[in-house]
Motif scaffolding. Sequence first.
Motif, PDB file in Angstrom:
ATOM      1  N   SER A 128       0.848  -1.181   0.000  1.00 59.00           N
ATOM      2  CA  SER A 128       0.000   0.000   0.000  1.00 59.00           C
ATOM      3  C   SER A 128       0.886   1.234   0.000  1.00 59.00           C
ATOM      4  O   SER A 128       1.981   1.236   0.568  1.00 59.00           O
ATOM      5  N   TYR A 129       0.395   2.296  -0.627  1.00 63.60           N
ATOM      6  CA  TYR A 129       1.116   3.565  -0.577  1.00 63.60           C
ATOM      7  C   TYR A 129       1.195   4.109   0.839  1.00 63.60           C
ATOM      8  O   TYR A 129       2.028   4.974   1.127  1.00 63.60           O
ATOM      9  N   ALA A 130       0.364   3.605   1.730  1.00 62.47           N
ATOM     10  CA  ALA A 130       0.410   4.037   3.125  1.00 62.47           C
ATOM     11  C   ALA A 130       1.774   3.776   3.747  1.00 62.47           C
ATOM     12  O   ALA A 130       2.136   4.405   4.750  1.00 62.47           O
ATOM     13  N   ALA A 131       2.563   2.865   3.159  1.00 62.21           N
ATOM     14  CA  ALA A 131       3.892   2.564   3.687  1.00 62.21           C
ATOM     15  C   ALA A 131       4.782   3.794   3.696  1.00 62.21           C
ATOM     16  O   ALA A 131       5.672   3.924   4.549  1.00 62.21           O
ATOM     17  N   LEU A 132       4.569   4.724   2.780  1.00 59.97           N
ATOM     18  CA  LEU A 132       5.366   5.959   2.768  1.00 59.97           C
ATOM     19  C   LEU A 132       5.197   6.760   4.047  1.00 59.97           C
ATOM     20  O   LEU A 132       6.084   7.520   4.441  1.00 59.97           O
ATOM     21  N   TRP A 133       4.047   6.611   4.694  1.00 58.12           N
ATOM     22  CA  TRP A 133       3.764   7.378   5.908  1.00 58.12           C
ATOM     23  C   TRP A 133       4.146   6.626   7.179  1.00 58.12           C
ATOM     24  O   TRP A 133       3.936   7.124   8.268  1.00 58.12           O
ATOM     25  N   LEU A 166      -5.954   8.394   0.457  1.00 59.27           N
ATOM     26  CA  LEU A 166      -5.617   7.783   1.742  1.00 59.27           C
ATOM     27  C   LEU A 166      -6.219   8.565   2.903  1.00 59.27           C
ATOM     28  O   LEU A 166      -6.495   8.001   3.971  1.00 59.27           O
ATOM     29  N   ALA A 167      -6.428   9.876   2.690  1.00 55.89           N
ATOM     30  CA  ALA A 167      -6.972  10.734   3.748  1.00 55.89           C
ATOM     31  C   ALA A 167      -8.483  10.917   3.635  1.00 55.89           C
ATOM     32  O   ALA A 167      -9.058  11.755   4.342  1.00 55.89           O
ATOM     33  N   GLY A 168      -9.121  10.153   2.744  1.00 46.83           N
ATOM     34  CA  GLY A 168     -10.572  10.227   2.633  1.00 46.83           C
ATOM     35  C   GLY A 168     -11.091  11.159   1.569  1.00 46.83           C
ATOM     36  O   GLY A 168     -12.302  11.332   1.433  1.00 46.83           O
ATOM     37  N   GLY A 169     -10.185  11.788   0.792  1.00 41.52           N
ATOM     38  CA  GLY A 169     -10.609  12.665  -0.289  1.00 41.52           C
ATOM     39  C   GLY A 169     -10.402  12.011  -1.637  1.00 41.52           C
ATOM     40  O   GLY A 169     -10.344  10.786  -1.753  1.00 41.52           O
ATOM     41  N   ASP A 170     -10.260  12.816  -2.658  1.00 46.62           N
ATOM     42  CA  ASP A 170      -9.940  12.342  -3.992  1.00 46.62           C
ATOM     43  C   ASP A 170      -9.452  13.532  -4.806  1.00 46.62           C
ATOM     44  O   ASP A 170      -9.242  14.623  -4.248  1.00 46.62           O
ATOM     45  N   GLY A 228      -5.323  15.709   0.803  1.00 49.78           N
ATOM     46  CA  GLY A 228      -4.070  15.206   0.261  1.00 49.78           C
ATOM     47  C   GLY A 228      -2.887  16.090   0.604  1.00 49.78           C
ATOM     48  O   GLY A 228      -1.820  15.594   0.990  1.00 49.78           O
ATOM     49  N   PHE A 229      -3.051  17.392   0.502  1.00 49.08           N
ATOM     50  CA  PHE A 229      -1.953  18.289   0.840  1.00 49.08           C
ATOM     51  C   PHE A 229      -1.640  18.232   2.336  1.00 49.08           C
ATOM     52  O   PHE A 229      -0.469  18.284   2.737  1.00 49.08           O
ATOM     53  N   LYS A 230      -2.659  18.101   3.150  1.00 44.94           N
ATOM     54  CA  LYS A 230      -2.422  17.979   4.592  1.00 44.94           C
ATOM     55  C   LYS A 230      -1.665  16.687   4.911  1.00 44.94           C
ATOM     56  O   LYS A 230      -0.763  16.672   5.751  1.00 44.94           O
ATOM     57  N   LYS A 231      -2.024  15.611   4.214  1.00 48.10           N
ATOM     58  CA  LYS A 231      -1.338  14.345   4.467  1.00 48.10           C
ATOM     59  C   LYS A 231       0.092  14.375   3.943  1.00 48.10           C
ATOM     60  O   LYS A 231       1.010  13.834   4.578  1.00 48.10           O
ATOM     61  N   LEU A 232       0.315  15.006   2.811  1.00 47.97           N
ATOM     62  CA  LEU A 232       1.678  15.139   2.299  1.00 47.97           C
ATOM     63  C   LEU A 232       2.569  15.896   3.269  1.00 47.97           C
ATOM     64  O   LEU A 232       3.758  15.573   3.414  1.00 47.97           O
ATOM     65  N   ALA A 233       2.021  16.885   3.924  1.00 38.54           N
ATOM     66  CA  ALA A 233       2.808  17.674   4.876  1.00 38.54           C
ATOM     67  C   ALA A 233       3.354  16.816   6.012  1.00 38.54           C
ATOM     68  O   ALA A 233       4.383  17.153   6.617  1.00 38.54           O
ATOM     69  N   GLU A 234       2.703  15.696   6.291  1.00 39.92           N
ATOM     70  CA  GLU A 234       3.177  14.787   7.336  1.00 39.92           C
ATOM     71  C   GLU A 234       4.520  14.153   6.966  1.00 39.92           C
ATOM     72  O   GLU A 234       5.240  13.671   7.844  1.00 39.92           O
TER      73      GLU A 234
END
Length: 367
Positions: A165-170, A198-202, A209-215
């Motif tokens: 899963s791409y979630a592995a990046l996080w 992954l954050a519930g959007g699209d 997505g931008f908020k999750k990338l900031a992590e």
Amino acid sequence: MGEHDLNRRQFIKTVGVASVAAAAMSLPFVKANASDTRFQGKTLRLLTWSDDTGLAALRNIAATFEAKYGCKVIADRTGSTSEMVAKLKAGGDRPQYDIITLAGVGAEGLAAADLLEKPDLNRIPNLVDVPEKYRTGANGHGIGYLLWCNSLVYSTRTQTEAPTSYAALWDAELAPNIFLPPPNWTEAMDLIIIAAKLAGGDEHNIEPGFKKLAELKDRVVTLGENPNQIAELFRTGSLDMGGLYAPAFFPKQIRDPNYGLGATFGMKEGFYTDLMLSVMPKNRPGDTDLAYAFINHSLDPLVQGKMAEDIYNGPVNAKAIISAEARKSPFILTPEQIADKAIMHDNAFLATVHDQWIRRYTEIFSS
């Protein structure tokens, strides 16, 4: 997609005219004698990539075409789609090439400039085994011949199994040191969409997505402009994971255990693809039947399978022949995987948001 796609391979240097015969010397499936002499003595002029993808095309497409038909393929190679576009435009109404293989965005530009012939699909019989969405591009002016496919890249030294899963990046414990694509690459657009999902959007609800990338900000070692540099960082143990990135950038390093470099297309969310195209310039110098035969040969099931195994691109022919051994590899794509997991870019939509998304992505990782 925009101008950034024209330059995403700009780091590769132009290397000039290639010897197809030399490129084919190690291939066991190249036969010495032509089995069809319709084109005996004729010449086809090809413009393709100067990187490993272009070399693979010379080995697996051009050399086997020469062997089959007794003709000659003279290949010029260059490092970016923008250079290919410039070469054809410089020729005006007297182009140097019969066939050009390039990224879809370049074909779109050439078609818009009225420099390409629209192929007659009835003269390409192997298209019958190509799914409709991969058959043509650039408003019908290009014929799909392979898929440029992006995945997660990881260290085989620190990862005991390929990510699913791409979630592995996080996962900071799994991958404390990561790399991401540069903001002006299409791969960055895809990563933004993945983060949003992954954050519930699209793609139409992109803020999550931008908020999750900031992590990821504190763990990003580099935004990978140069694949050779990325490979070296894996070799020296400085990276644990990264993406989106194409395994086709690393065909030699993935095979070399000293790099500890792995790649996978096995993410449950799927993987993104770009359709690469063959185009025929108007007023080209060579034989039209020969040009059609070359395009058709590029779609041959055996040729498609050899390209997939050699360079880790995706075959467009649904009947591509992938060997049993190659099917065991996590980074060699089969037609079944492509049918199940491949995601095509929505280029029209990305064109409307790409400038804004590049700015937001850059702001996150440059501050």
